[in-house]
Design an enzyme around this catalytic site. Sequence first.
Site, short mmCIF file in Angstrom:
data_model
loop_
_atom_site.label_atom_id
_atom_site.label_comp_id
_atom_site.label_asym_id
_atom_site.label_seq_id
_atom_site.Cartn_x
_atom_site.Cartn_y
_atom_site.Cartn_z
N ASP A 285 48.17 7.16 56.94
CA ASP A 285 46.91 7.44 55.80
C ASP A 285 45.70 7.42 56.46
OD1 ASP A 285 45.51 7.53 53.57
OD2 ASP A 285 46.30 5.71 52.58
C1 BGC Z 1 44.56 7.79 50.76
C2 BGC Z 1 45.59 8.61 50.44
C3 BGC Z 1 45.21 10.06 50.54
C4 BGC Z 1 44.22 10.21 51.98
C5 BGC Z 1 43.72 11.71 52.00
C6 BGC Z 1 43.51 8.17 51.70
O1 BGC Z 1 42.29 7.33 51.63
O2 BGC Z 1 45.04 6.40 50.84
O3 BGC Z 1 46.32 8.41 49.48
O4 BGC Z 1 46.17 10.87 50.46
O5 BGC Z 1 43.26 9.29 51.77
O6 BGC Z 1 42.54 11.90 51.08
#
Ligand code: BGC
Length: 743
Positions: A285
């Site tokens: 993530d």
């Molecule tokens: C989120 C993800 C997301 C990623 C990219 C993160 O902060 O937890 O779910 O896909 O950002 O935007």
Amino acid sequence: MKKFRNNLFGSLLSISTFFVCTAQRKTVEQKVDSVLRLMTLDEKIGQMNQYNGDWDATGPITKDGDKQNQIRKGMLGSMLNVTGVEHTRQLQEIAMESRLKIPLLFGQDIIHGYRTIFPIPLAEASSWDTATIRLSARIAATEAAAAGVQWTFAPMVDIARDPRWGRVMEGAGEDPYLGSAIAAARVRGFQGKGLGNTDALMACAKHFAAYGAAIGGRDYNSVDMSDRTLFEIYLPPFQAAVDAGAATLMNSFNDLNGVPATGNRFLQRDILKGNWKFKGFVVSDWGSIGEMINHGFAKDGYEAALEAVTAGSDMDMESRSYINNLSRLVKEGKVKIQLIDDAVRRILRKKFEMGLFDDPFKFCNKEREQRQWNNAENLRAEKMIAEKSVVLLKNENHLLPLNKQTKTIALVGPFVKAVRDNLGFWSYSWPDDTVRIVTQFQGIENKLGTNARLLYAKGCEINDSSQAGFAEAIEAAKRADVVIMSLGEASDWSGEAKSRSNIHLPGVQEELVKAVSMTGKPVVVLINAGRPLIFNWTADHVAAILYTWWLGTEAGDAIADILFGDYNPSAKLPISFPRTEGQIPIYYNHFNTGRPATSDSDRFYRSAYIDLSIYPKFPFGFGLSYAEFTYSNIHLSSSSMRANQPIKATVTVTNTGNYDGEETVQLYIQDLVGSVVRPVKELKGFQKIFLKKGESKQVSFTIDIDKLKFYNSQLKYQAEPGDFKIYIGGNSRDLQEAPFSLK
Ligand code: BGC
């Protein structure tokens, strides 16, 4: 497009051209190996590196101002949040200047639509309609893939039992069975006929794992749970996504029992890549590899990279831990080159399957992008899906549907004329939003034309203490035959980092309901929200309530169809609605305990609060229709079954109401005695049926051994002989039951 490709392939005697010409007859694995053999260590690590483009950031962006040069040097495998064909093409062209010309992968959060915005995922889950949910993902993929996107960071398949958690809006609610069915539908929708098609996105099931169980519903918080709960409740939707062919998974921010998911070998190596034989790759993530330093699990980026790569995190989203440390880790013998090769192989495999080595620009087609830009068919589908997502929570004296001949209607509340608030979190904003999005006011106006007089009063702001607008609202109500009030939480109050300790209807909105109700006029309330909210006074006093969640581009028209009877609501809650925050977590598939609380009149010395009902305000699976469904004659084909002899449970459902309608028939099973205690009931099947008024249908479910299995104390998934109960009904509380045994 064609011209460019001719130039590209004609003028460059490139290594990728060589692959195209010679590798055609090779399998994907052979192609991957032949690229891998040519790569330097730095180029391999580059493939494991992902940077943000130019769009929204959901975390801190590490800036070195030199992304393009890094792409040119082969130091980047993927980018996220690059939008539009033109920009994608520019960056891909730079990748084609790199030594090996390995194409970039472009990912984006296509959570509930791209250009056409669909209901938030929790709303869609309320439809319990996997074909519809699949269609929504299919359209989202088609639109996004036409704009250069190749990979969506969706579906989010985290089970969530805590509505304070802001990300509850992104998932399918509290139940692993429903959640698994929806996870598979979404993966299939995004990936369409298969990777390699220009309308298919790679899916990414996230957040692996147990992110939805963040303690206290506080985003990014720790998770502490038994392995049995992990296996039984939180992992099934991920497994369903993998079984449905999800190309990738994203790990999560949380630690699980003290080990950050990003550095968790048990999750990623043992379960995902081991037991489940997952062949795709895992992306971290946003920054989660680097965040292991904050967790106190790694001293610095060097240790964080070591932990993450060892645990099976293949791609580093934006923390730069890999690009800055992996090379040294390999050279110092801390990380075996085989680990790097495994990660790179997984990433290259997907690039080959997507056909990017054959044509790195296949997702960059301006004509296709333009064709999808204002696709009327997609908007029609969005309206249909929105209608299926609205839950009718209350309808006393058949107030709804409203008569289209009603003369004067007061439209009151901060959402009546809201525009972007109809979309919810994780939706893209386009310059023409104000024209495209159908507000609720417009929807009703479109429906009634000049037949009715619409009186509008905002009444109050979403979250304000001022009651200055009440008088105008009361005045409008007094002059009207019926009042429609549109209330709720702001659309950016649920979503990432949007946890709330207070999930009551915000501001003075419930005061406004009281004030308007005092006029004695019939009141219909619409609630716009990204989570279950608490609105007890409204629920107890107002005649009709529709929970609309966030419905997307066509929200207004969809709501008008329901209000005026052109669509009969059929949705069912995918999550329990609490009475107060103090009741959280509340979920239907809990254990009995040694002192079960079975009714509100008998809750003392029971597993209950002395000052609160044992029941949620609205239970899991609940949702009304303008029709009325009665259940009768539950019976089993046999009162005992064997492992290889399934039985059949049948119930008669009759539409005793005055409207044709759709019902979701739900099957629950309870294992009465187990080697570990079992939930009071678990959803094990559902069917949607359509009944004309007066019509009856027999609905049957096959009960096979798989429906009786659970994880025992050794985490073995098996069924145990003994007594069971079957429950069938229209929600998790009002059920017909029948006993049977497994021999
Ligand atoms: C989120 C993800 C997301 C990623 C990219 C993160 O902060 O937890 O779910 O896909 O950002 O935007």
